[in-house]
Motif scaffolding. Structure first.
Motif, PDB file in Angstrom:
ATOM      1  N   THR B  66       1.240  -1.698   0.162  1.00 41.65           N
ATOM      2  CA  THR B  66      -0.247   0.030   0.020  1.00 41.65           C
ATOM      3  C   THR B  66       0.809   1.278   0.077  1.00 41.65           C
ATOM      4  O   THR B  66       2.369   0.966  -0.298  1.00 41.65           O
ATOM      5  N   HIS B  67       0.230   2.626  -0.496  1.00 40.80           N
ATOM      6  CA  HIS B  67       1.042   3.440  -0.020  1.00 40.80           C
ATOM      7  C   HIS B  67       0.046   4.366   1.140  1.00 40.80           C
ATOM      8  O   HIS B  67      -1.342   4.701   0.300  1.00 40.80           O
ATOM      9  N   ALA B  68       0.518   4.167   1.997  1.00 39.25           N
ATOM     10  CA  ALA B  68      -1.064   4.575   3.142  1.00 39.25           C
ATOM     11  C   ALA B  68      -1.605   6.085   2.687  1.00 39.25           C
ATOM     12  O   ALA B  68      -2.456   6.383   3.423  1.00 39.25           O
ATOM     13  N   THR B 106      -1.332   9.044   6.312  1.00 36.07           N
ATOM     14  CA  THR B 106      -0.932   7.818   6.476  1.00 36.07           C
ATOM     15  C   THR B 106      -2.467   7.253   8.436  1.00 36.07           C
ATOM     16  O   THR B 106      -1.783   5.909   8.618  1.00 36.07           O
ATOM     17  N   TYR B 121       1.105  -3.724   7.451  1.00 37.44           N
ATOM     18  CA  TYR B 121       1.248  -2.852   6.460  1.00 37.44           C
ATOM     19  C   TYR B 121       2.644  -3.184   5.661  1.00 37.44           C
ATOM     20  O   TYR B 121       3.271  -2.396   7.013  1.00 37.44           O
ATOM     21  N   ASP B 123       3.907  -0.809   3.681  1.00 36.10           N
ATOM     22  CA  ASP B 123       3.799   0.547   2.944  1.00 36.10           C
ATOM     23  C   ASP B 123       4.933   1.369   2.398  1.00 36.10           C
ATOM     24  O   ASP B 123       6.093   1.053   2.499  1.00 36.10           O
ATOM     25  N   TYR B 125       6.238   4.584  -0.250  1.00 37.54           N
ATOM     26  CA  TYR B 125       5.583   6.450  -0.095  1.00 37.54           C
ATOM     27  C   TYR B 125       6.883   7.911  -0.291  1.00 37.54           C
ATOM     28  O   TYR B 125       8.329   7.067   0.704  1.00 37.54           O
ATOM     29  N   SER B 128       9.105   8.649   4.563  1.00 37.45           N
ATOM     30  CA  SER B 128       9.954   7.653   4.988  1.00 37.45           C
ATOM     31  C   SER B 128       9.910   7.960   6.739  1.00 37.45           C
ATOM     32  O   SER B 128       9.081   6.915   7.578  1.00 37.45           O
ATOM     33  N   MET B 131       6.101   8.355   7.697  1.00 45.71           N
ATOM     34  CA  MET B 131       5.074   6.555   7.665  1.00 45.71           C
ATOM     35  C   MET B 131       5.622   6.033   8.685  1.00 45.71           C
ATOM     36  O   MET B 131       5.127   5.690   9.143  1.00 45.71           O
ATOM     37  N   ALA B 142       4.634  -2.862  10.428  1.00 50.66           N
ATOM     38  CA  ALA B 142       4.567  -1.964   9.615  1.00 50.66           C
ATOM     39  C   ALA B 142       5.823  -2.277   9.190  1.00 50.66           C
ATOM     40  O   ALA B 142       6.988  -2.143   9.833  1.00 50.66           O
ATOM     41  N   VAL B 144       8.218  -0.294   6.902  1.00 48.88           N
ATOM     42  CA  VAL B 144       8.437   1.806   6.010  1.00 48.88           C
ATOM     43  C   VAL B 144       9.164   1.558   4.995  1.00 48.88           C
ATOM     44  O   VAL B 144      10.289   0.938   5.227  1.00 48.88           O
ATOM     45  N   GLY B 299      -2.834   1.718  -3.024  1.00 46.31           N
ATOM     46  CA  GLY B 299      -2.883   2.855  -2.525  1.00 46.31           C
ATOM     47  C   GLY B 299      -4.768   2.463  -1.955  1.00 46.31           C
ATOM     48  O   GLY B 299      -5.158   2.718  -3.682  1.00 46.31           O
TER      49      GLY B 299
END
Lengths: 431, 431
Positions: B66-68, B106, B121, B123, B125, B128, B131, B142, B144, B299
C-alpha cells in the motif's frame, strides 16, 4: 398527511440531468417524494425532520435478480462449478425444503437487504406465496416470481398455479407484484414459454428468467433446439413484452442490437458470475447500445452476500480489466445500474429509481464520515469504490422507514436471524 | 505480565494443520500468543477475559502493498488508465505534498486499517520518517519504505537517505521496520538496484518494489533494457535477498518457476489491477508452483479502500472467471494470502500470520451474527465471501488492543479524520 424532511444533505438524484445537490433537502409526503431543493426552501410545516448532515441520500438500490430464500444455503457449497454446484449440492437440498422455510429464508434476506439499502428486489424461487408474504411483512418492494420449470406432466398445473399467483398480486400500485418466472430457455419447453408470454401480456406482468449464464447453456440451446437464444425468445413471444433476463453472459453482440430496441433488460450479476466461473457479461456493449443493464446479487449461495454496493463496485471494476479499458464502466454508470436501470428492468421506470418529485419514496442514507469515506473529493466514487452495505444508515420504502440509524424497524430482526439460522441448520441435515 | 484470554470462540489458526477450532480459547501474554486450546483448559489466572462467543478470531490481516498516505487522494481521480492517472492527476498533486501531509494521510489510513482488521502493512511512499512515525503512533506493525526513484543527479543522495532510514529502523523485534523501496525496474537504473540489493543484504532488510504492473512495463523493459525482467532482477542481485514485488500481473510462467525457489513474494493487488485496467495476475500459477502470493490493497487512490477482506474476496472471485475454473483460488487460499502469505512476504514468517503459541499477538475478532453472516455452514466462506471491514469488531497488535467493540483506542480517531479531510482538501487546490 405524513411528512418527513431529510435536511441539509447531499442528494444524488439519479435524475435525467444527473443532478448531485449539496446542501439540499428532500421532502417526503406519505409514500412519495414531494420536493427536492436547496436547504430551507421547501415547505416543511408539520414534517418530522431528519438531519442529513454528513450523509448522502440516494434512490433505494434495486436488486434485479435474486433468490432471496437461498440465504439458507449461504456458505453451504463454495468453490464449485455451476453444474456440479447445482446438481450435487443445491438441488438435492432444495428438494428438502418444507413449508415455512422459504418465508424464513426470505425474511433473513430482507434483514440483510434493508441493512444494505436495497429497497426493491426481483425474487425468483419456489413457494411464491411465502415469498410474497415475506416481502409484504418486511416492508420491501418486490417483484415476486415462482420458478416455472415446466416439467411434464405438470406444465399446465404449474402454469395455472403461477397465473393464479400473478393475478392475485397484480395491483400496479402495490408494493409487492407477481411476475412470471420461467426458469430458462434450457429448462422450459417452447409450450411453457409461449403460455407465459401470453399470460404476461394479458396481465401486464413481468417475465423474469435466467438467460445465457454459461457458454454450455448457449451451446445446448443451439445444438438441441436448432435455433439461437434470440430466436427462441422471439418464437415464444418474449420480445414484445417486458422481460428481465438474469446474467446474459453469453449474449451475442448482434443480439444485443436487437434486444436494445425491445422492453428487455439484463440483470448483470458479477459476483455470482465470477464465483461460479460462468464468465463476464458484455456489459460495456449493453451500455453503449442502450440495452437496459441492471444489477443483481443472485442468491446468497453463489455470491455470498446481498450487498448491492459491492455488486456496483464489481460492475465498475471487472469490465475495466476485462476490456483493458479503465473507462469501461464508470462509477456513475455502476450506480445507475444499481438504481434507475433496476427500476426500468422491473418495469417501474416512472415509479422508482430516482429522487424526483412524484416518484415513490424509496431511498437510503449513507454515512460519509467514516475513515474509508474520507476525504470527499467525489461522493459517487466514494460510494461505489469505498462503501459497503454497512455504511447505509437508514432505509425507506414507500415513505416508511424500514431502518433508522442501523436499527431495523419493520420486523423483529433478532428473531428473524435466529429462525433463519435454525431453519438453515435443519435443512442441510434432512434425509 | 499482561494476560488476555479470548474465550469460547472460533479460532481460525492458519497453522500448518489448517486447524479451525470451535469452542476454543486464545491466551495472550504480553505481546505474544501463549496458548490456544479448548475452552476452559488454559491457565487463565490473572487474565482479563474477553467473551469471544459469536465471534471468530483470526490472525491479523497483512496488507502487503500500500501507499498509506494516498488516502488523501481517494476519489480524486477515477476511471482513468494507469499512465494518464499517474501523469495527469496523481504525480502533479504529489508534487505539492508538504511536511506533515504524509503523517496525516497515513494516520487516516491507519484508522481505516485498524477498523478492517489489518494489523500489519507494507508501506511505500515519500517521507519515510513521517510514515514510520504514523505507524508507531497508530500502534500498527509496518514495513516502511521510502520511494527510491533513483533519478540523476540525486541517486547517491536518495540512496544514502534511505540507508540511514533503514539503519535507524532496523530492530528485528521492532513493530516498525525500515525497508528499501526502489520504485520499479522501469524507473530505477541498474546502479540504484545494485546499491539497494547490497545494502538490503548487509542490513537484512526487505526490498519492496513494483513489478510488472502493466504489459507496457514488461514491453519497455525488454525493448529498452534488452533483457527480461527476471534478468534485470538477477543482475541487480535481487534474487538472493528477500524481495516483495507488488502486482506481478505480467510475470511469465517460466519466471514463476525460477522465482518460486527464491525469497521472493508477489503482493497481488486485485482491486487496483482491475480499477486501473492493468490486468489479472496469474495467481493460480503462483499457488500451484509455490511462489509466495500475498495480498495488498495498493493505495486508496486506486482501490479505493483499504479493506483486506474485500481484497481476499476479489482474489477468490476474479481468477475463477478468468480461468473458467471455480476452484482456481479457494476461500481458504484467499484467507491464507491475506494472513500467512503476507507474513512470509514481509519476511516475518516465524513471527506473525498464524495463531500459534510463540507468535506475536496480532489478531482480529469478527462478528458472526449479522444477517449477512447467517447461517454458519462454513465460517471461512462466510468471512471471505460475505464479510467486510465493518464486521471486524476488535483488532490487536503486539498484544495491545487497537480497537475494541468498533472503538479505535490507540489514537484520537475523530481528530485524525478531521485532519485527514482538511489536508486532502488543501492538497488538491494547491498551486
Amino acid at each position: 398527511m405524513n411528512k418527513t424532511l431529510i435536511s441539509n444533505t447531499t442528494v444524488i438524484t439519479m435524475n435525467d440531468a444527473a443532478d448531485i445537490l449539496e446542501a439540499a433537502d428532500v421532502l417526503v409526503e406519505d409514500n412519495h417524494i414531494a420536493a427536492v431543493g436547496p436547504t430551507g426552501t421547501l415547505n416543511e410545516r408539520d414534517a418530522s425532520v431528519v438531519d442529513g448532515r454528513d450523509r448522502a441520500v440516494l434512490p433505494g438500490l434495486v436488486n434485479a435478480h435474486t433468490h432471496a430464500a437461498m440465504t439458507l444455503l449461504r456458505g453451504y457449497a463454495d468453490d464449485l462449478p455451476l453444474t456440479e454446484w447445482l446438481e450435487t449440492k443445491i438441488w438435492p437440498r432444495e428438494a428438502f425444503l418444507r413449508e415455512g422455510d422459504v418465508y424464513a429464508g426470505t425474511m433473513l434476506a430482507a434483514a440483510e437487504m434493508i441493512r444494505g439499502g436495497t429497497t426493491c428486489y426481483a425474487d425468483m424461487y419456489f413457494s411464491s406465496a411465502e415469498m410474497a408474504a415475506a416481502a409484504t411483512d418486511a416492508g420491501l418492494r418486490a417483484s415476486v416470481s415462482g420458478v416455472l420449470l415446466g416439467i411434464l406432466p405438470s406444465i399446465d398445473e404449474d402454469l395455472r398455479r403461477e397465473i393464479a399467483f400473478v393475478e392475485s398480486w397484480n395491483d400496479p400500485d402495490g408494493r409487492v407484484t407477481g411476475a412470471f418466472g420461467p426458469h430458462s430457455l434450457y429448462t422450459c419447453g417452447a409450450e411453457v414459454l409461449r403460455g407465459v408470454a401470453e399470460e404476461a401480456k394479458r396481465l401486464g406482468a413481468l417475465v423474469h428468467l435466467h438467460l445465457l449464464e454459461t457458454a454450455h447453456e448457449r451451446d445446448d440451446i443451439v445444438a438441441l433446439q436448432e435455433r439461437t437464444p434470440l430466436h427462441a425468445l422471439r418464437e415464444a413471444g418474449l420480445l414484445e413484452t417486458p422481460v428481465l433476463a438474469a446474467h446474459c453472459v453469453y449474449l451475442a453482440e448482434r443480439d444485443v442490437d436487437v434486444l436494445a430496441g425491445q422492453p428487455f433488460a439484463a440483470a448483470h450479476c458479477p459476483g455470482s458470475n465470477l464465483k461460479l466461473a460462468s464468465g463476464i457479461a458484455p456489459v460495456p456493449d449493453f451500455l453503449k447500445k442502450g440495452l437496459t443493464a441492471a444489477l443483481g446479487t443472485d442468491g446468497a449461495a453463489s455470491n455470498n452476500n446481498l450487498d448491492m454496493l459491492e455488486e456496483a463496485r464489481l460492475a465498475a471494476l471487472i469490465h475495466k480489466a476485462n476490456r483493458s479499458d479503465a473507462t469501461a464502466v464508470t462509477a456513475y454508470q455502476a450506480l445507475f445500474m444499481a438504481t434507475r436501470a433496476g427500476a426500468t428492468a422491473l418495469n417501474q421506470a416512472g415509479t422508482i429509481g430516482q429522487l424526483t418529485p412524484g416518484y415513490k419514496a424509496d431511498l437510503l442514507l449513507i454515512n460519509l464520515t467514516a475513515p474509508h469515506m474520507t476525504p470527499q473529493h467525489n461522493v459517487v466514487a466514494n460510494i461505489v469504490y469505498s462503501a459497503g452495505a454497512s455504511d447505509v444508515t437508514d432505509t425507506m420504502v414507500d415513505g416508511r422507514w424500514l431502518m433508522r440509524d442501523r436499527e431495523v424497524l419493520s420486523f423483529n430482526e433478532s428473531e428473524t436471524i435466529t429462525k433463519g439460522a435454525a431453519t438453515a441448520a435443519d435443512l442441510v441435515i434432512r434425509t
